[in-house]
Design an enzyme around this catalytic site. Sequence first.
Site, PDB file in Angstrom:
ATOM      1  N   HIS A 108      -5.593  -4.202  -0.982  1.00 10.23           N
ATOM      2  CA  HIS A 108      -5.547  -3.145  -2.086  1.00 10.23           C
ATOM      3  C   HIS A 108      -5.796  -3.990  -3.520  1.00 10.23           C
ATOM      4  CE1 HIS A 108      -4.748   0.275  -0.086  1.00 10.23           C
ATOM      5  NE2 HIS A 108      -3.984  -0.553   0.847  1.00 10.23           N
ATOM      6  N   SER A 128       0.788  -1.101   0.014  1.00 12.03           N
ATOM      7  CA  SER A 128       0.128  -0.069  -0.086  1.00 12.03           C
ATOM      8  C   SER A 128       0.828   1.159   0.134  1.00 12.03           C
ATOM      9  CB  SER A 128      -0.993  -0.049   1.317  1.00 12.03           C
ATOM     10  OG  SER A 128      -0.094  -0.202   2.475  1.00 12.03           O
ATOM     11  N   LYS A 170     -12.324  -1.404   0.732  1.00 13.99           N
ATOM     12  CA  LYS A 170     -11.251  -0.661  -0.206  1.00 13.99           C
ATOM     13  C   LYS A 170     -12.198  -0.690  -1.598  1.00 13.99           C
ATOM     14  CE  LYS A 170      -7.345  -0.483   2.582  1.00 13.99           C
ATOM     15  NZ  LYS A 170      -6.459  -1.159   3.203  1.00 13.99           N
TER      16      LYS A 170
HETATM   17  C1  LIG Z   1      -6.394  -1.163   4.656  1.00 16.87           C
HETATM   18  C2  LIG Z   1      -5.411  -2.396   4.854  1.00 16.87           C
HETATM   19  C3  LIG Z   1      -5.799  -3.447   5.924  1.00 16.87           C
HETATM   20  C4  LIG Z   1      -6.837  -3.258   6.848  1.00 16.87           C
HETATM   21  O1  LIG Z   1      -8.318  -3.292   6.058  1.00 16.87           O
HETATM   22  P1  LIG Z   1      -9.343  -2.605   6.692  1.00 16.87           P
HETATM   23  O2  LIG Z   1     -10.682  -3.275   6.247  1.00 16.87           O
HETATM   24  O3  LIG Z   1      -9.386  -1.228   6.177  1.00 16.87           O
HETATM   25  O4  LIG Z   1      -9.261  -2.625   8.285  1.00 16.87           O
HETATM   26  C5  LIG Z   1      -4.960  -4.571   5.746  1.00 16.87           C
HETATM   27  N1  LIG Z   1      -3.970  -4.943   5.099  1.00 16.87           N
HETATM   28  C6  LIG Z   1      -3.562  -4.065   4.126  1.00 16.87           C
HETATM   29  C7  LIG Z   1      -2.533  -4.179   3.386  1.00 16.87           C
HETATM   30  C8  LIG Z   1      -4.356  -2.741   4.124  1.00 16.87           C
HETATM   31  O5  LIG Z   1      -4.040  -1.795   3.295  1.00 16.87           O
END
Ligand SMILES: *Cc1c(COP(=O)(O)O)cnc(C)c1O
Length: 406
Positions: free
Chosen positions: A227, A199, A258
Amino acid sequence: MTCRLDPVAPAPPRSAAPLPGPLAWIGEAFDAVRRAGLERPHRVRGGRQGREVVLDGRRLVNFGSNDYLGYCGDVRLTKAASKAACAEGFGAGASPLVSGQSQAHERLEAAIAALLDVPAAIAFPSGFAANAATIPALVGPGDLVASDERNHASLIDGCRLARAEVAIYPHRDVAALDRVLASAGKARRKLVVTDTLFSMDGTLAPLADLADVAARHGAMLMVDEAHATGVFGARGSGLVEAAGCAAGVHVRVGTLSKALGAAGGFVAGHAELIRWLRHAARAWIFSTAHPPAVAAAACRAIELVGAEPDRRTALLATAASFRDRLAAAGLDVAACGGQIVPVVVGDAARAVAVAGSLATEGFFVPAIRPPSVPAGGSLVRTSVCWHHTADDLARLAALLVRHVRN
Ligand SMILES: *Cc1c(COP(=O)(O)O)cnc(C)c1O
């Protein structure tokens, strides 16, 4: 079905009362954060996510959201949520273990398993909870976890909670991982964990090679597709599908919050793995499930991912041409492989200044600073989404070149 909210009144000025003695350290700790230039803005958003976003009253083209497929503000999700709320009520009441799982969650878990083409899936309140709960359910004292140095905070916390030995290997370095696993002879179990689309730097994990190395050492391989879910692969299930290495990946984590525009996390895989998590994953056992309405919206988003593959193909093509445009102008984006396109600026203050200049020109592109990235590696992170226009991307590329190169 468009509803409007009354604007939120500005927050009243903070009380100037001194901190109670036992909390006085917070004032000093925060001063250190501020002196390092790492104070974080608290912004209030007006209205919904989309191509544009209103932040603190300013309307900006939104390059700072993970709404990759444009489903966050999609009325079809809202309708699915309303229908489920009417049928099943709003709150879930307790953890699924205690009060039973809602119809909407049952359908959602089946839809996730079908999307990933695996036997079973379990839905968590968030992607963070999925990671933080799953790692300790797989390994403990006497075991080894090998974790990429750029892994997401939720994977890092999962490793800490597991109390296993943690070996952090250099970013995407398969040879180093091989050495780590080779020297872990005494470990009872071995687990390799990695993001698939990282990310913060936009790079992709070398999944096929990771699967080979894990298999050679008899290690479990767990990947976090937060992502990539909805964006990569012919069905849209993620990079494991795109890389064709599902057979070598044992634990697949993703998020519904996301690209899918809803909320929640999941783990998918073998039916006995999922049954085990229902007995061992503490964030599933001890946390109230999402409202059924949230599960229904996520389920609808999975249907849309199946019905609208053009969104992800267009998104990835647009992101690739945006990266080419920046690279041709001399910006270093060579390592990125998807819709997250970070431009490294270096100094934290400079990243904030670049983000500020972009906002003045009408673009929301967040500055990312330590501890999210290593010191000296501050950046502005562009998240390309399906709804961005060719003009948005051309204008933003020109601005990035102007503000970052000099
Ligand atoms: C955003 C993210 C998470 C957490 O997911 P949420 O549903 O927002 O809690 C976990 N792992 C990665 C790599 C992320 O970018």
